[in-house]
Design a protein around this motif. Structure first.
Motif, PDB file in Angstrom:
ATOM      1  N   MET A   1     -33.504 -52.957   5.293  1.00  0.00           N
ATOM      2  CA  MET A   1     -34.101 -52.259   6.428  1.00  0.00           C
ATOM      3  C   MET A   1     -34.013 -53.135   7.678  1.00  0.00           C
ATOM      4  N   TRP A   2     -33.854 -52.484   8.810  1.00  0.00           N
ATOM      5  CA  TRP A   2     -33.727 -53.236  10.044  1.00  0.00           C
ATOM      6  C   TRP A   2     -34.589 -52.615  11.133  1.00  0.00           C
ATOM      7  N   GLU A   3     -34.773 -53.356  12.212  1.00  0.00           N
ATOM      8  CA  GLU A   3     -35.579 -52.895  13.328  1.00  0.00           C
ATOM      9  C   GLU A   3     -34.753 -52.947  14.603  1.00  0.00           C
ATOM     10  N   LEU A   4     -35.070 -52.048  15.528  1.00  0.00           N
ATOM     11  CA  LEU A   4     -34.322 -51.939  16.776  1.00  0.00           C
ATOM     12  C   LEU A   4     -35.254 -52.171  17.956  1.00  0.00           C
ATOM     13  N   GLY A   5     -34.866 -53.088  18.821  1.00  0.00           N
ATOM     14  CA  GLY A   5     -35.612 -53.349  20.046  1.00  0.00           C
ATOM     15  C   GLY A   5     -34.758 -53.004  21.250  1.00  0.00           C
ATOM     16  N   LEU A   6     -35.341 -52.297  22.206  1.00  0.00           N
ATOM     17  CA  LEU A   6     -34.630 -51.901  23.419  1.00  0.00           C
ATOM     18  C   LEU A   6     -35.485 -52.255  24.630  1.00  0.00           C
TER      19      LEU A   6
ATOM     20  N   THR B   1     -26.246 -48.045  29.326  1.00  0.00           N
ATOM     21  CA  THR B   1     -27.030 -46.866  28.958  1.00  0.00           C
ATOM     22  C   THR B   1     -27.711 -47.067  27.610  1.00  0.00           C
ATOM     23  N   LEU B   2     -28.735 -46.254  27.361  1.00  0.00           N
ATOM     24  CA  LEU B   2     -29.408 -46.277  26.064  1.00  0.00           C
ATOM     25  C   LEU B   2     -28.459 -45.850  24.950  1.00  0.00           C
ATOM     26  N   THR B   3     -27.634 -44.863  25.240  1.00  0.00           N
ATOM     27  CA  THR B   3     -26.693 -44.368  24.235  1.00  0.00           C
ATOM     28  C   THR B   3     -25.763 -45.475  23.759  1.00  0.00           C
ATOM     29  N   ARG B   4     -25.252 -46.243  24.701  1.00  0.00           N
ATOM     30  CA  ARG B   4     -24.340 -47.334  24.352  1.00  0.00           C
ATOM     31  C   ARG B   4     -25.067 -48.410  23.547  1.00  0.00           C
ATOM     32  N   ALA B   5     -26.295 -48.727  23.943  1.00  0.00           N
ATOM     33  CA  ALA B   5     -27.066 -49.755  23.241  1.00  0.00           C
ATOM     34  C   ALA B   5     -27.353 -49.339  21.800  1.00  0.00           C
ATOM     35  N   VAL B   6     -27.772 -48.092  21.615  1.00  0.00           N
ATOM     36  CA  VAL B   6     -28.078 -47.595  20.270  1.00  0.00           C
ATOM     37  C   VAL B   6     -26.814 -47.547  19.418  1.00  0.00           C
ATOM     38  N   ASP B   7     -25.701 -47.155  20.025  1.00  0.00           N
ATOM     39  CA  ASP B   7     -24.440 -47.065  19.290  1.00  0.00           C
ATOM     40  C   ASP B   7     -24.001 -48.435  18.780  1.00  0.00           C
ATOM     41  N   VAL B   8     -24.107 -49.453  19.619  1.00  0.00           N
ATOM     42  CA  VAL B   8     -23.716 -50.807  19.214  1.00  0.00           C
ATOM     43  C   VAL B   8     -24.610 -51.304  18.082  1.00  0.00           C
ATOM     44  N   ALA B   9     -25.909 -51.026  18.182  1.00  0.00           N
ATOM     45  CA  ALA B   9     -26.840 -51.449  17.133  1.00  0.00           C
ATOM     46  C   ALA B   9     -26.533 -50.743  15.815  1.00  0.00           C
TER      47      ALA B   9
ATOM     48  N   GLY C   1     -27.833 -47.401   7.966  1.00  0.00           N
ATOM     49  CA  GLY C   1     -28.989 -46.522   7.876  1.00  0.00           C
ATOM     50  C   GLY C   1     -29.793 -46.472   9.160  1.00  0.00           C
ATOM     51  N   ALA C   2     -30.953 -45.831   9.066  1.00  0.00           N
ATOM     52  CA  ALA C   2     -31.829 -45.683  10.228  1.00  0.00           C
ATOM     53  C   ALA C   2     -32.760 -46.886  10.345  1.00  0.00           C
ATOM     54  N   PRO C   3     -33.147 -47.250  11.563  1.00  0.00           N
ATOM     55  CA  PRO C   3     -34.060 -48.384  11.727  1.00  0.00           C
ATOM     56  C   PRO C   3     -35.453 -48.062  11.198  1.00  0.00           C
ATOM     57  N   GLN C   4     -36.091 -49.061  10.625  1.00  0.00           N
ATOM     58  CA  GLN C   4     -37.446 -48.890  10.114  1.00  0.00           C
ATOM     59  C   GLN C   4     -38.462 -48.850  11.248  1.00  0.00           C
TER      60      GLN C   4
ATOM     61  N   GLY D   1     -29.857 -40.419  19.595  1.00  0.00           N
ATOM     62  CA  GLY D   1     -29.975 -40.360  18.143  1.00  0.00           C
ATOM     63  C   GLY D   1     -31.263 -40.913  17.586  1.00  0.00           C
ATOM     64  N   VAL D   2     -32.142 -41.423  18.456  1.00  0.00           N
ATOM     65  CA  VAL D   2     -33.426 -41.961  17.997  1.00  0.00           C
ATOM     66  C   VAL D   2     -34.498 -40.927  18.305  1.00  0.00           C
TER      67      VAL D   2
END
Length: 212
Positions: free
Chosen positions: A1-6, A31-39, A45-48, A74-75
């Protein structure tokens, strides 16, 4: 499981993830889209957990747009943590934080009051609680110089806005980070309770009788 910080700001979106190696700053993106895509490409899977850091003075309407953009990226989790920049720094340092934004000539005092930067104002606030106050400085390096000189006696901590994404992930998820918790779901309009709608005609009738 992983976590995402923006970390959202006028200069772009900082992105960080957690994994086996700990917190990893992925960089700053337009953009947020680009940041989420790279992550997403760097993980499975999906971030916890998802944390979105934003400027303390960001209007609610604009914050709602940012959350909408996050959903389009996508979040869509309603439990996304929305944290202000000054609150993240406060929790990490344990001090009252005076955050200077060199790009916008702003001074934000925890828990989130923003005003025009004034060096004398900073000095007065530090003097009240010198051992319990941290002065932080963010903004483009070219813009930071004069502010750094103005508050150099207070030992300002340089904070890259993109790095706030990684700093936010270092605060435990169980910690109450906002004085007023806000989530994506809280930004949506909620329907009026049926009993409220039913009571309106009754109240109107009573008022009409009293006026006769």
């Amino acid at each position: 499981m992983w976590e995402l910080g923006l970390s959202y700001g006028e200069g772009g979106v900082g992105c960080a993830i957690t994994g086996a190696a700990g917190v990893q700053l992925m960089g700053s993106f337009p953009t947020l889209t680009r940041a989420v895509d790279v992550a997403a490409r760097a993980t499975d899977g999906a971030p916890q957990r998802v944390v979105l850091v934003h400027p303390a003075d960001l209007p609610v309407s604009q914050l709602g747009k940012v959350v909408g953009d996050l959903a389009l990226a996508g979040v869509t989790d309603d439990d996304v943590q929305l944290l202000t920049d000054v609150e993240v720094l406060h929790r990490l340092t344990g001090h009252r934080v005076l955050l200077i934004d060199a790009d916008r000539d702003l001074l934000t005092v925890h828990p989130g009051r923003s005003e025009r930067f004034d060096a004398d104002r900073v000095a007065a606030l530090v003097a009240k609680h010198p051992w319990e106050t941290t002065v932080a400085l963010t903004g483009h390096p070219e813009n930071r110089d004069r502010y750094h000189v103005a508050v150099r006696d207070h030992g300002p901590m340089i904070v890259e806005r993109a790095a706030l994404a990684a700093l936010a992930l270092q605060v435990p998820a169980t910690t109450a980070l906002s004085s007023t918790p806000r989530t994506a779901g809280a930004l949506r309009r909620r329907p009026v309770a049926p009993w409220v709608l039913a009571a309106i005609p009754v109240i109107a009738l009573i008022l009409l009788i009293l006026l006769l």
